[in-house]
Design an enzyme around this catalytic site. Structure first.
Site, PDB file in Angstrom:
ATOM      1  N   ASP A   1       0.744  -1.125  -0.016  1.00 30.42           N
ATOM      2  CA  ASP A   1       0.041   0.081  -0.037  1.00 30.42           C
ATOM      3  C   ASP A   1       1.033   1.210  -0.106  1.00 30.42           C
ATOM      4  O   ASP A   1       1.988   0.984   0.373  1.00 30.42           O
ATOM      5  CB  ASP A   1      -1.022   0.043   1.374  1.00 30.42           C
ATOM      6  CG  ASP A   1      -2.267   0.639   0.880  1.00 30.42           C
ATOM      7  OD1 ASP A   1      -2.323   1.659   0.116  1.00 30.42           O
ATOM      8  OD2 ASP A   1      -3.121   0.258   1.743  1.00 30.42           O
TER       9      ASP A   1
ATOM     10  N   GLU B   1       3.250   5.206  -3.420  1.00 27.69           N
ATOM     11  CA  GLU B   1       3.330   6.608  -4.210  1.00 27.69           C
ATOM     12  C   GLU B   1       4.704   7.210  -4.027  1.00 27.69           C
ATOM     13  O   GLU B   1       5.627   7.763  -4.648  1.00 27.69           O
ATOM     14  CB  GLU B   1       2.413   7.486  -4.158  1.00 27.69           C
ATOM     15  CG  GLU B   1       1.020   7.019  -4.767  1.00 27.69           C
ATOM     16  CD  GLU B   1       0.388   6.198  -3.680  1.00 27.69           C
ATOM     17  OE1 GLU B   1       0.788   6.102  -2.549  1.00 27.69           O
ATOM     18  OE2 GLU B   1      -0.751   5.787  -4.190  1.00 27.69           O
TER      19      GLU B   1
ATOM     20  N   ASP C   1      -7.931   4.933  -3.501  1.00 29.49           N
ATOM     21  CA  ASP C   1      -9.293   4.765  -2.601  1.00 29.49           C
ATOM     22  C   ASP C   1     -10.549   5.697  -3.030  1.00 29.49           C
ATOM     23  O   ASP C   1     -10.445   6.772  -3.072  1.00 29.49           O
ATOM     24  CB  ASP C   1      -8.601   5.506  -1.260  1.00 29.49           C
ATOM     25  CG  ASP C   1      -7.704   4.539  -0.651  1.00 29.49           C
ATOM     26  OD1 ASP C   1      -7.483   3.451  -0.902  1.00 29.49           O
ATOM     27  OD2 ASP C   1      -6.928   4.997   0.097  1.00 29.49           O
TER      28      ASP C   1
END
Length: 751
Positions: free
Chosen positions: A366, A369, A458
């Site tokens: 997760d 980035e 998300d």
């Protein structure tokens, strides 16, 4: 590290370096001062061929480069000009004494007060200008929320953040593709007759022109440059159950046990965040709730399922962070230094010690980035309207600046590539018994070689957001990176009334029938994506939360899960085709119908193999049917009824809650098998080849053990089936034989 323009610079030299990599691939390099140091991204891994014959004619007239198809004499693309602009690089200096943790929807982050901004040097912004008046469609650049399919005439702000996955690759059905090899934020702009690519901070312009008669050929060229797609384990193509979040070992085990009790197929269950005992992102399970990780994995395996765990790149306020800092392995904003091979190995040590050595199967990387500049406090808007989903330029500015500050402007988009490389290479060095599987939120060119599946971040639950996600995924998969998925049901279901991104439209979650319908429609769509996975916050996601056997939504969801397992021989064979060639299992219609201009900007239809998928993207209260375009050039079979239709027409199709429109291209072979409760149980089941007549066709059925890397040494079988339309007969040809993977084959000709 932020950057700002100080002046426009005149080109110091018109010289451009042009060289053939293969007969179909050309590399173009240019810099402001004539030096070509390379951008050192790590994206490309090819070996240059000795080119004897060329399929492209290149004309360099005063620095204006034309790429011409040698066979037709047609100019495919012209590189008409290049610009350079010096930019100042700044480093923000933080006050470590003010370090504190703040809770965000993206987890806990370390925040510090700013002391000052120091100028630390210069970089260069480069802009390439292209002319392409005959180009009618362009695809790629990654997954974005701008709701664009055809990128001709559009502007795209390219950086990495929670809802944006940047891949600097363009593909055109008019015979060419481009890979821009730089690691910075970029901006793409098209006026319909040409386009520009602006690279915010680079050492030079460095791009590859790839010729291809078909888009599949262009994809194959891209993968030649950047690496082949990995073959994921078979279980990755079954159903994956996840939510935010399971709170203990017992919770995971009992959920999986209920699936088995109901005989609902499932292959993997997922442990999301906050399993750690202290701090944030610590790769250690809280023994109060997860007393024995090995026993947990063993229990999951005993029920013939796999276990995926969420891991994060930003350990904070925990022993792991202190260890990384002591070793010099941490960057600013509390993310570990993925650009350091020793740091990647040390990160793997934590992952292996707690999870992999205890039997955990797969990774969920997760926040890869790994930072968001607008995911906490609502940024100030630059206009009259509040900051929100459509502030694409402002989001680009905020996110590129925080990534540049932590990673350096010239490599601000590369974190996920190196993070994925670290997990892949270190797991491969540990064992060849388990294939690497990494579900991650960010990506970059070349990441397909590290066994990653990317999801789109998300998202919030609304029909508008759902509609936007379809072209986002298709443009991502058009870049040559084929593995993409979504949170079925969307991540944010409710509206918390505070944050711009937390704007779901279903406050009662599964207790709201309208959400059940929404979830079911997304589930139907995701059944025809490379990975089928339920996930999200605010409300439960297990099938029994949507009703019981005999109720509409439960039955509709189960129908799709069963269909997914029926299609596993087809899906796994397509995955193998991606590994061996330039194939893409889920792709825009322009891949197969480059001359049918109706499909160029069609956002809500695509091909999954030879199955035309037409998701239902509005509630039944608004429409009980939807229009479907059947591409011209062949006939189409209704998947559900076998009724056939001519291509090149629009039809109106009813959309009952348990059905989405699906059509199979005439001249197709679709292998299916029995519904099983987990993918490995299908190993000895017979396979039926459903033949849809209408044209000569072939299909290569692939079989192997489903896991491990023995297939790399040739331990697999491929059987090619050839349908002769004139003789109405199918012929079998063994491409590679292994008696280990022999299954009974039956033929069913659709009439």
């Amino acid at each position: 590290m932020a950057i700002s323009v100080i002046a426009n610079a005149q080109d110091k030299t018109p010289n451009v370096k042009v060289e053939f990599v293969t007969p179909k691939i050309i590399r173009v390099q240019w810099s402001a001062d004539g030096s070509l140091p390379g951008n050192n991204t790590g994206v490309c891994v090819y070996e240059r061929q000795k080119v004897k014959s060329e399929e492209i004619v290149v004309k360099n007239e005063g620095g204006c480069i034309s790429f011409i198809d040698r066979k037709t004499g047609k100019t495919l693309l012209r590189d008409v000009a290049r610009e350079s602009q010096p930019v100042v690089q700044e480093r923000i200096v933080y006050d470590d004494a003010t370090a504190r943790m703040e809770e965000t929807a993206n987890g806990k982050v370390t925040v510090k007060d700013i002391i000052r901004r120091d100028t630390i040097g210069e970089s260069t912004r480069y802009i390439s200008h292209f002319s392409c008046p005959d180009t009618k469609a362009l695809y790629g650049l990654g997954a974005h929320m701008e709701d664009y399919m055809n990128l001709v005439g559009k502007t795209m702000w390219l950086t990495q953040h929670n809802l944006k996955v940047m891949i600097p690759v363009l593909m055109s059905p008019q015979g060419y593709g481009l890979l821009f090899d730089a690691g910075c934020a970029m901006k793409y702009s098209s006026d319909g007759k040409g386009f520009t690519m602006q690279m915010e901070a680079a050492k030079q312009i460095d791009y590859y022109f790839i010729k291809g008669d078909r888009m599949e050929d262009i994809v194959e060229g891209y993968r030649y440059l950047t690496g082949r797609v990995q073959l994921l384990p078979l279980y990755a193509f079954g159903y994956i159950q996840s939510k935010e979040r399971y709170v203990s070992s017992d919770d995971l085990i009992n959920t999986l046990r209920e699936y088995r009790r109901r005989h609902v197929p499932v292959d993997m269950i997922v442990q999301d965040w906050n399993y750690w005992p202290e701090g944030w992102g610590y790769m250690k399970m809280n023994r109060k709730y997860y007393p024995d990780p090995k026993a947990l994995a063993d229990s999951i395996h005993a029920m013939n399922a796999r276990l995926m765990v969420s891991i994060w790149p930003n350990p904070q306020y925990c022993p792991e962070e202190k260890d990384f800092r002591k070793r010099g392995f941490m960057l600013e904003h509390s993310v570990y230094d993925v650009f350091n091979a020793n740091a990647r190995r040390h990160y793997w040590k934590y992952a292996n010690d707690e999870f992999f050595s205890n039997g955990f199967d797969a990774w969920w990387c997760d926040s890869s980035e790994p930072l968001d500049g607008d995911w906490n406090k609502i940024p100030e808007s630059l206009g009259d309207k509040p900051y929100g989903w459509n502030d694409h330029k402002r989001r680009w500015q905020l996110n590129k600046d925080i990534l540049s500050d932590a990673l350096g402007a010239e490599r601000s988009s590369l974190y996920s590539l190196y993070h994925s490389m670290g997990l892949y290479e270190n797991q491969r060095a540990t064992t060849d018994v388990k294939r690497v599987l990494n579900l991650t939120r960010s990506s970059y060119a070349g990441q397909q070689r590290y066994a990653t599946v990317v999801w789109n971040g998300d998202t919030h639950a609304s029909w508008e957001s759902y509609r936007q996600q379809i072209p986002a995924g298709l443009n991502y998969m058009a870049t040559g990176n084929p593995y993409w998925t979504v949170d079925v049901g969307s991540f944010f279901v409710k509206n918390d009334g505070r944050r711009w991104f937390y704007t779901g439209e279903f406050q009662d979650g599964v207790n709201d029938e309208s959400y059940r319908e929404y979830y079911t429609r997304m589930f139907q769509w995701a059944t025809f994506l490379p990975m089928l996975r339920s996930h999200g916050s605010d409300t439960p996601r297990e099938i029994w939360r949507f009703g019981e056997v005999g109720t509409p939504y439960y039955d509709a969801i189960l129908k799709m899960i069963n269909l997914r397992y029926t299609l596993l021989p087809y899906i796994y064979s397509m995955a193998a085709a991606q590994y061996f060639s330039g194939y893409t299992m889920a792709r825009p219609l322009a891949f197969d119908y480059p001359d049918d201009e109706v499909v160029y900007d069609l956002k809500d239809e695509y091909l999954f193999g030879n199955i035309l998928v037409c998701p239902v993207t509005c509630p039944l209260a608004e429409a009980k049917s939807r229009k479907v375009y059947l591409p011209k050039g062949n006939r189409w079979y209704d998947f559900w009824t076998n009724e056939s239709y001519d291509g090149g027409q629009w039809i109106e199709v009813p959309v009952a809650i348990d059905r989405l429109p699906l059509y199979v291209k005439a001249g197709s072979i679709i292998p299916i098998s029995e519904v099983v409760e987990y993918s490995a149980a299908q190993a000895d089941k017979p396979i039926t080849l459903n033949v849809y007549p209408g044209a000569n066709t072939t299909f290569s059925l692939y079989q192997d053990s489903g896991d491990g890397y023995a297939f790399e040494q040739g331990d697999y079988s491929i059987t090619k089936y050839e349908w002769n339309e004139k003789k109405q007969r199918i012929r079998q040809k063994t491409i590679r034989k292994s008696n280990k993977f022999k299954r009974e084959i039956q033929i069913n000709i659709i009439r």
